[in-house]
Design an enzyme around this catalytic site. Structure first.
Site: not given
Length: 114
Positions: A31-32, A88, A101-103
């Site tokens: 992640d940026i 989310n 997307h998955m964090h």
């Protein structure tokens, strides 16, 4: 479904990104704007806007995304200390990019949810 977003450009390698893992179904990259020392996004290569768009045809993608998260955790040796997986959904759920997307978060003690 015809839409472009930053994730599609990362999948196509049109935008430089630190890709951790990629196969035919899934891409994972750093992640940026990390929220923890380790913050990796895992996304389907297929265009799926959110968890609300999971259906009978694409339901296996979630299991594959979790499998890849565990594989990454083991590869980078944070599986024993622990990690958090977050998905989310839509604006009120904190989703800012219209692509499922998955964090994958790790590298510190993560706070409790309220």
């Amino acid at each position: 479904m015809n839409y472009e977003n930053i994730f599609i450009k990362i999948i196509k390698r049109e935008i430089p990104s630190e890709i951790i893992y990629q196969d035919k179904q899934v891409t994972a990259f750093k992640d940026i704007n990390p929220q923890s020392p380790i913050h990796i996004l895992i996304i389907p290569n297929k265009k799926i806007r959110s968890t609300n768009k999971i259906n009978k045809k694409n339901k296996n993608i979630i299991g594959n995304m979790i499998y890849i998260a565990v594989k990454i955790a083991k590869k980078f040796h944070f599986h024993k200390d622990g990690y958090r997986i977050v998905i989310n959904c839509n604006k009120n759920g904190g989703q800012t990019i219209p692509h499922l997307h998955m964090h994958l978060l790790a590298g510190k003690i993560l706070g409790k949810f309220n």
